[in-house]
Design a protein around this motif. Structure first.
Motif, PDB file in Angstrom:
ATOM      1  N   ASP A  14       2.220  -0.156  -1.745  1.00 42.97           N
ATOM      2  CA  ASP A  14       3.305  -1.180  -2.021  1.00 42.97           C
ATOM      3  C   ASP A  14       2.363  -2.230  -3.672  1.00 42.97           C
ATOM      4  O   ASP A  14       2.340  -2.735  -3.349  1.00 42.97           O
ATOM      5  N   PRO A  15       2.200  -1.360  -3.756  1.00 44.63           N
ATOM      6  CA  PRO A  15       1.769  -2.034  -5.762  1.00 44.63           C
ATOM      7  C   PRO A  15       2.741  -2.549  -6.666  1.00 44.63           C
ATOM      8  O   PRO A  15       4.031  -2.152  -6.596  1.00 44.63           O
ATOM      9  N   GLU A  16       1.683  -4.048  -6.663  1.00 44.37           N
ATOM     10  CA  GLU A  16       2.972  -4.461  -7.716  1.00 44.37           C
ATOM     11  C   GLU A  16       2.072  -4.382  -9.205  1.00 44.37           C
ATOM     12  O   GLU A  16       0.985  -4.739  -8.709  1.00 44.37           O
ATOM     13  N   ALA A  17       2.464  -4.641 -10.426  1.00 50.05           N
ATOM     14  CA  ALA A  17       2.431  -4.429 -11.760  1.00 50.05           C
ATOM     15  C   ALA A  17       2.220  -5.530 -12.923  1.00 50.05           C
ATOM     16  O   ALA A  17       3.661  -6.092 -12.424  1.00 50.05           O
ATOM     17  N   ARG A  18       1.823  -5.960 -12.973  1.00 47.06           N
ATOM     18  CA  ARG A  18       2.224  -7.407 -14.366  1.00 47.06           C
ATOM     19  C   ARG A  18       1.200  -6.694 -15.385  1.00 47.06           C
ATOM     20  O   ARG A  18       0.226  -6.193 -14.956  1.00 47.06           O
ATOM     21  N   ILE A  19       1.277  -7.701 -16.595  1.00 49.15           N
ATOM     22  CA  ILE A  19       0.595  -7.817 -17.307  1.00 49.15           C
ATOM     23  C   ILE A  19      -0.325  -9.296 -17.957  1.00 49.15           C
ATOM     24  O   ILE A  19       0.735  -9.883 -17.331  1.00 49.15           O
ATOM     25  N   PHE A  20      -1.622  -9.086 -17.345  1.00 47.91           N
ATOM     26  CA  PHE A  20      -2.549 -10.984 -17.434  1.00 47.91           C
ATOM     27  C   PHE A  20      -3.096 -10.763 -18.642  1.00 47.91           C
ATOM     28  O   PHE A  20      -4.189 -10.046 -18.693  1.00 47.91           O
ATOM     29  N   GLU A  21      -3.387 -11.704 -19.430  1.00 52.37           N
ATOM     30  CA  GLU A  21      -4.196 -11.938 -19.752  1.00 52.37           C
ATOM     31  C   GLU A  21      -5.096 -10.142 -20.886  1.00 52.37           C
ATOM     32  O   GLU A  21      -5.855  -9.730 -21.078  1.00 52.37           O
ATOM     33  N   ASP A  22      -3.776  -9.733 -21.717  1.00 54.09           N
ATOM     34  CA  ASP A  22      -3.760  -8.788 -22.852  1.00 54.09           C
ATOM     35  C   ASP A  22      -3.895  -7.640 -21.517  1.00 54.09           C
ATOM     36  O   ASP A  22      -5.078  -6.553 -22.516  1.00 54.09           O
ATOM     37  N   ARG A  23      -3.762  -7.473 -20.642  1.00 49.13           N
ATOM     38  CA  ARG A  23      -4.271  -6.262 -20.046  1.00 49.13           C
ATOM     39  C   ARG A  23      -3.573  -5.622 -18.586  1.00 49.13           C
ATOM     40  O   ARG A  23      -2.709  -6.523 -18.426  1.00 49.13           O
ATOM     41  N   TYR A  24      -3.350  -4.229 -17.993  1.00 47.88           N
ATOM     42  CA  TYR A  24      -2.281  -4.536 -17.635  1.00 47.88           C
ATOM     43  C   TYR A  24      -3.233  -4.456 -15.733  1.00 47.88           C
ATOM     44  O   TYR A  24      -3.989  -4.037 -15.753  1.00 47.88           O
ATOM     45  N   TRP A  25      -1.990  -4.920 -15.086  1.00 46.47           N
ATOM     46  CA  TRP A  25      -2.746  -5.122 -13.409  1.00 46.47           C
ATOM     47  C   TRP A  25      -1.811  -4.854 -12.640  1.00 46.47           C
ATOM     48  O   TRP A  25      -0.916  -4.496 -12.663  1.00 46.47           O
ATOM     49  N   ILE A  26      -2.414  -3.721 -10.827  1.00 44.52           N
ATOM     50  CA  ILE A  26      -1.692  -3.253 -10.213  1.00 44.52           C
ATOM     51  C   ILE A  26      -2.566  -4.416  -8.806  1.00 44.52           C
ATOM     52  O   ILE A  26      -3.481  -4.046  -9.137  1.00 44.52           O
ATOM     53  N   TYR A  27      -1.848  -4.815  -8.093  1.00 46.87           N
ATOM     54  CA  TYR A  27      -2.213  -5.452  -6.624  1.00 46.87           C
ATOM     55  C   TYR A  27      -1.556  -4.531  -5.924  1.00 46.87           C
ATOM     56  O   TYR A  27      -0.390  -4.527  -5.419  1.00 46.87           O
ATOM     57  N   PRO A  28      -2.707  -3.687  -5.253  1.00 42.81           N
ATOM     58  CA  PRO A  28      -1.747  -3.290  -3.705  1.00 42.81           C
ATOM     59  C   PRO A  28      -2.438  -3.642  -2.563  1.00 42.81           C
ATOM     60  O   PRO A  28      -2.954  -3.983  -2.897  1.00 42.81           O
ATOM     61  N   THR A  29      -1.236  -3.123  -1.431  1.00 41.36           N
ATOM     62  CA  THR A  29      -1.851  -3.626  -0.394  1.00 41.36           C
ATOM     63  C   THR A  29      -2.818  -2.157   0.313  1.00 41.36           C
ATOM     64  O   THR A  29      -3.339  -0.775  -0.407  1.00 41.36           O
ATOM     65  N   TYR A  30      -4.742  -2.552   0.635  1.00 42.65           N
ATOM     66  CA  TYR A  30      -5.097  -1.464   0.867  1.00 42.65           C
ATOM     67  C   TYR A  30      -4.584  -0.829   2.295  1.00 42.65           C
ATOM     68  O   TYR A  30      -4.284  -1.726   3.335  1.00 42.65           O
ATOM     69  N   SER A  31      -4.871   0.230   2.078  1.00 41.23           N
ATOM     70  CA  SER A  31      -3.910   0.945   3.486  1.00 41.23           C
ATOM     71  C   SER A  31      -4.961   1.373   4.438  1.00 41.23           C
ATOM     72  O   SER A  31      -4.913   2.707   4.241  1.00 41.23           O
ATOM     73  N   ALA A  32      -4.963   0.636   5.897  1.00 38.02           N
ATOM     74  CA  ALA A  32      -5.394   1.027   7.000  1.00 38.02           C
ATOM     75  C   ALA A  32      -4.741   0.678   7.773  1.00 38.02           C
ATOM     76  O   ALA A  32      -3.553  -0.273   8.047  1.00 38.02           O
ATOM     77  N   ASP A  33      -5.730   0.413   9.219  1.00 39.52           N
ATOM     78  CA  ASP A  33      -5.083   0.179  10.370  1.00 39.52           C
ATOM     79  C   ASP A  33      -4.979  -1.026  10.700  1.00 39.52           C
ATOM     80  O   ASP A  33      -5.769  -2.127   9.261  1.00 39.52           O
ATOM     81  N   TYR A  34      -4.259  -1.599  10.744  1.00 39.35           N
ATOM     82  CA  TYR A  34      -4.243  -3.336  10.912  1.00 39.35           C
ATOM     83  C   TYR A  34      -5.168  -4.155  11.286  1.00 39.35           C
ATOM     84  O   TYR A  34      -5.506  -4.710  10.795  1.00 39.35           O
ATOM     85  N   GLU A  35      -6.401  -3.669  11.629  1.00 36.02           N
ATOM     86  CA  GLU A  35      -7.277  -4.159  12.162  1.00 36.02           C
ATOM     87  C   GLU A  35      -8.178  -3.936  10.803  1.00 36.02           C
ATOM     88  O   GLU A  35      -9.159  -5.628  11.034  1.00 36.02           O
ATOM     89  N   ASP A  36      -8.305  -3.416  10.166  1.00 29.62           N
ATOM     90  CA  ASP A  36      -8.899  -3.502   9.004  1.00 29.62           C
ATOM     91  C   ASP A  36      -7.868  -3.106   7.326  1.00 29.62           C
ATOM     92  O   ASP A  36      -8.675  -4.131   6.554  1.00 29.62           O
ATOM     93  N   GLN A  37      -6.598  -3.775   7.336  1.00 25.62           N
ATOM     94  CA  GLN A  37      -6.229  -3.772   6.261  1.00 25.62           C
ATOM     95  C   GLN A  37      -6.391  -6.008   6.700  1.00 25.62           C
ATOM     96  O   GLN A  37      -4.863  -6.096   6.423  1.00 25.62           O
ATOM     97  N   THR A  38      -7.487  -6.025   5.586  1.00 26.13           N
ATOM     98  CA  THR A  38      -7.296  -7.637   6.159  1.00 26.13           C
ATOM     99  C   THR A  38      -7.663  -8.667   4.448  1.00 26.13           C
ATOM    100  O   THR A  38      -8.177  -9.031   4.540  1.00 26.13           O
ATOM    101  N   PHE A  39      -7.506  -6.878   3.346  1.00 31.33           N
ATOM    102  CA  PHE A  39      -7.961  -7.769   2.230  1.00 31.33           C
ATOM    103  C   PHE A  39      -7.186  -7.485   1.084  1.00 31.33           C
ATOM    104  O   PHE A  39      -6.486  -5.898   1.548  1.00 31.33           O
ATOM    105  N   PHE A  40      -7.501  -8.455   0.117  1.00 28.93           N
ATOM    106  CA  PHE A  40      -6.364  -7.250  -0.977  1.00 28.93           C
ATOM    107  C   PHE A  40      -8.151  -6.751  -2.502  1.00 28.93           C
ATOM    108  O   PHE A  40      -8.727  -8.148  -2.315  1.00 28.93           O
ATOM    109  N   ASP A  41      -7.281  -5.598  -2.741  1.00 26.99           N
ATOM    110  CA  ASP A  41      -7.996  -6.063  -4.271  1.00 26.99           C
ATOM    111  C   ASP A  41      -7.206  -5.585  -5.428  1.00 26.99           C
ATOM    112  O   ASP A  41      -6.063  -5.537  -5.238  1.00 26.99           O
ATOM    113  N   ALA A  42      -7.902  -5.528  -7.151  1.00 26.23           N
ATOM    114  CA  ALA A  42      -6.994  -5.830  -7.695  1.00 26.23           C
ATOM    115  C   ALA A  42      -7.489  -4.612  -8.671  1.00 26.23           C
ATOM    116  O   ALA A  42      -8.247  -4.298  -8.836  1.00 26.23           O
TER     117      ALA A  42
END
Length: 308
Positions: A14-42
């Protein structure tokens, strides 16, 4: 040198992508079972090729009302801050607590905090499950939030504070914009004055997940389905869908960032984030995107102001 696909290791979707502060950024879902899918990395990059992870920019434990999985993050820059919209708890009816939330930070890597202490959208309207938010700011500064699962899609206007709902010109808060074939994962871009609305079709856990699109003259449609632009390739991967995009400022260079399932994987959550070029025909239609293992070559950003 090319980026290769997937762009970075780990199961993400489920990645979203943007340009922030002169960099490319991707914000995805951490893809895991529901009990483990409890945070976001970028992830961020200066050239689309080398990506660096920012860990745990937001976690469910920091959201008082989030008791289950969080997924489908959608970031935007406004008011000198970074806003992150997300789904939590996978509610099945209006009696359950959860829906679409919003978090805010001073930096694109967070830490993000919940400014309102409750979901922004916490009920079913027009039959749309409150999941899969996608935020879009039009050229006139009007912010819109598209969202919806269970085969229905709504769009709301956000107030300029980005943490509350406004009304549309007709006085309604929620307008349904569901096109034919829509399942989930809405995405909006604007090119040459026209609005390209994209979405995912099929089941996210199966091999036939895909992306289709429509084009309209307004951000609320009407959206008539044109066709698919992203599908599985039996020689590359299955389950290709739920995407975001990047446009290099000042150019007509576009990239699609999406998730797919490697051919050797059958587990629903074994998904990886990939990138391909997205090209337009002379008449404005989108060419079908080809899945590759190579990805894309380096693309530096022109210097610009912070934010988007």
């Amino acid at each position: 040198m090319k980026s290769g696909n997937p762009l970075f290791p780990g199961w993400y979707a489920d990645p979203e992508a943007r340009i922030f502060e002169d960099r490319y950024w991707i914000y995805p879902t951490y893809s895991a079972d529901y009990e483990d899918q409890t945070f976001f990395d970028a992830f961020y990059s200066d050239d689309l090729v080398v990506w660096t992870k920012s860990e745990r920019i937001l976690a469910a434990e920091d959201i008082e009302w989030a008791s289950r999985a969080v997924w489908a993050p959608s970031p935007i820059y406004a008011n000198g801050r970074y806003y992150l919209y997300f789904a939590a708890n996978d509610i099945q009816n209006d009696e359950e607590r959860g829906g679409i939330g919003v978090a805010v930070a001073l930096r694109p890597e967070g830490p993000f905090l919940d400014p309102i202490g409750k979901p922004l959208i916490d009920r079913f309207v027009n039959g749309a499950q409150p999941i899969d938010p996608h935020v879009f700011i039009d050229d006139d500064g009007t912010p819109y939030l598209f969202y919806g699962g269970w085969g229905r899609c709504n769009v709301v206007r956000l107030n300029r504070d980005m943490t509350s709902l406004d009304t549309h010109d007709n006085g309604e808060t929620f307008i349904e914009v569901t096109p034919s074939g829509y399942v989930e994962g809405p995405c909006m871009l604007k090119r040459q004055g026209r609005y390209y609305f994209m979405w995912s079709e099929g089941g996210w856990g199966g091999p036939h997940y895909s992306v289709a699109y429509a084009v309209a003259d307004t951000p609320i449609g009407p959206f008539e389905r044109i066709g698919k632009i992203l599908s599985a390739d039996p020689e590359v991967a299955t389950g290709a869908g739920h995407h975001g995009f990047l446009n290099v400022p000042g150019t007509d260079d576009w990239y699609m960032i999406y998730h797919r399932r490697p051919l050797e994987e059958s587990a629903a959550n074994h998904r990886v984030v990939c990138i391909e070029r997205m090209e337009f025909e002379d008449d404005g239609t989108i060419r079908p995107v080809k899945l590759t293992f190579e990805g894309v070559g380096p693309q530096l950003l022109p210097p610009r102001h912070p934010g988007e």
